[in-house]
Motif scaffolding. Sequence first.
Motif, mmCIF file in Angstrom:
data_model
loop_
_atom_site.group_PDB
_atom_site.id
_atom_site.type_symbol
_atom_site.label_atom_id
_atom_site.label_comp_id
_atom_site.label_asym_id
_atom_site.label_seq_id
_atom_site.Cartn_x
_atom_site.Cartn_y
_atom_site.Cartn_z
ATOM 1 N N UNK A 23 0.835 -1.208 0.000
ATOM 2 C CA UNK A 23 0.000 0.000 0.000
ATOM 3 C C UNK A 23 0.864 1.251 0.000
ATOM 4 N N UNK A 24 1.974 1.227 0.729
ATOM 5 C CA UNK A 24 2.854 2.398 0.834
ATOM 6 C C UNK A 24 3.507 2.754 -0.498
ATOM 7 N N UNK A 25 3.629 1.796 -1.404
ATOM 8 C CA UNK A 25 4.219 2.083 -2.712
ATOM 9 C C UNK A 25 3.348 3.021 -3.541
ATOM 10 N N UNK A 26 2.053 3.035 -3.273
ATOM 11 C CA UNK A 26 1.117 3.735 -4.156
ATOM 12 C C UNK A 26 0.999 5.241 -3.921
ATOM 13 N N UNK A 27 0.853 5.840 -2.811
ATOM 14 C CA UNK A 27 0.522 5.338 -1.477
ATOM 15 C C UNK A 27 -0.975 5.410 -1.181
ATOM 16 N N UNK A 28 -1.451 4.363 -0.529
ATOM 17 C CA UNK A 28 -2.805 4.330 0.029
ATOM 18 C C UNK A 28 -2.690 3.715 1.419
ATOM 19 N N UNK A 29 -3.762 3.742 2.160
ATOM 20 C CA UNK A 29 -3.748 3.141 3.492
ATOM 21 C C UNK A 29 -3.847 1.622 3.389
ATOM 22 N N UNK A 30 -3.460 0.949 4.452
ATOM 23 C CA UNK A 30 -3.598 -0.505 4.500
ATOM 24 C C UNK A 30 -5.079 -0.886 4.413
ATOM 25 N N UNK A 31 -5.948 -0.054 4.977
ATOM 26 C CA UNK A 31 -7.389 -0.320 4.898
ATOM 27 C C UNK A 31 -7.874 -0.291 3.446
ATOM 28 N N UNK A 32 -7.388 0.676 2.677
ATOM 29 C CA UNK A 32 -7.750 0.723 1.253
ATOM 30 C C UNK A 32 -7.255 -0.529 0.552
ATOM 31 N N UNK A 33 -6.026 -0.939 0.871
ATOM 32 C CA UNK A 33 -5.456 -2.151 0.288
ATOM 33 C C UNK A 33 -6.321 -3.358 0.640
ATOM 34 N N UNK A 34 -6.730 -3.453 1.902
ATOM 35 C CA UNK A 34 -7.605 -4.540 2.345
ATOM 36 C C UNK A 34 -8.912 -4.524 1.556
#
Length: 106
Positions: A23-34
Amino acid sequence: MVGAGIRLRQERERLGFSQSDFAALVPVTRKTMFNWESGAGQVASDALAVWAGSGLDVLYVVTGQRALSAAGLSARHLRLLSLFDSTDEPGRAAIEAAAQQAQARA
């Protein structure tokens, strides 16, 4: 049928990233990734473009077809990859063990 979210998770795991690190590569939150991985939201195309630079098979995530077909893999190889990717970890271990046993006999 395996959805894009599951294929995204499979690709992330294949590349060896945690949800947070990917997620940090994009960056978005881990919640968005989930949410993306659980199918609760659509993966942003700009995120796919960034992850492609880290080795993500975008074609696989979007369509379920491996981009490796352009590299000359046969339909049989692609079917095996698809089966491997769509099974659980014990199934993957069984596939790997069978291949190792066959190689040892060869």
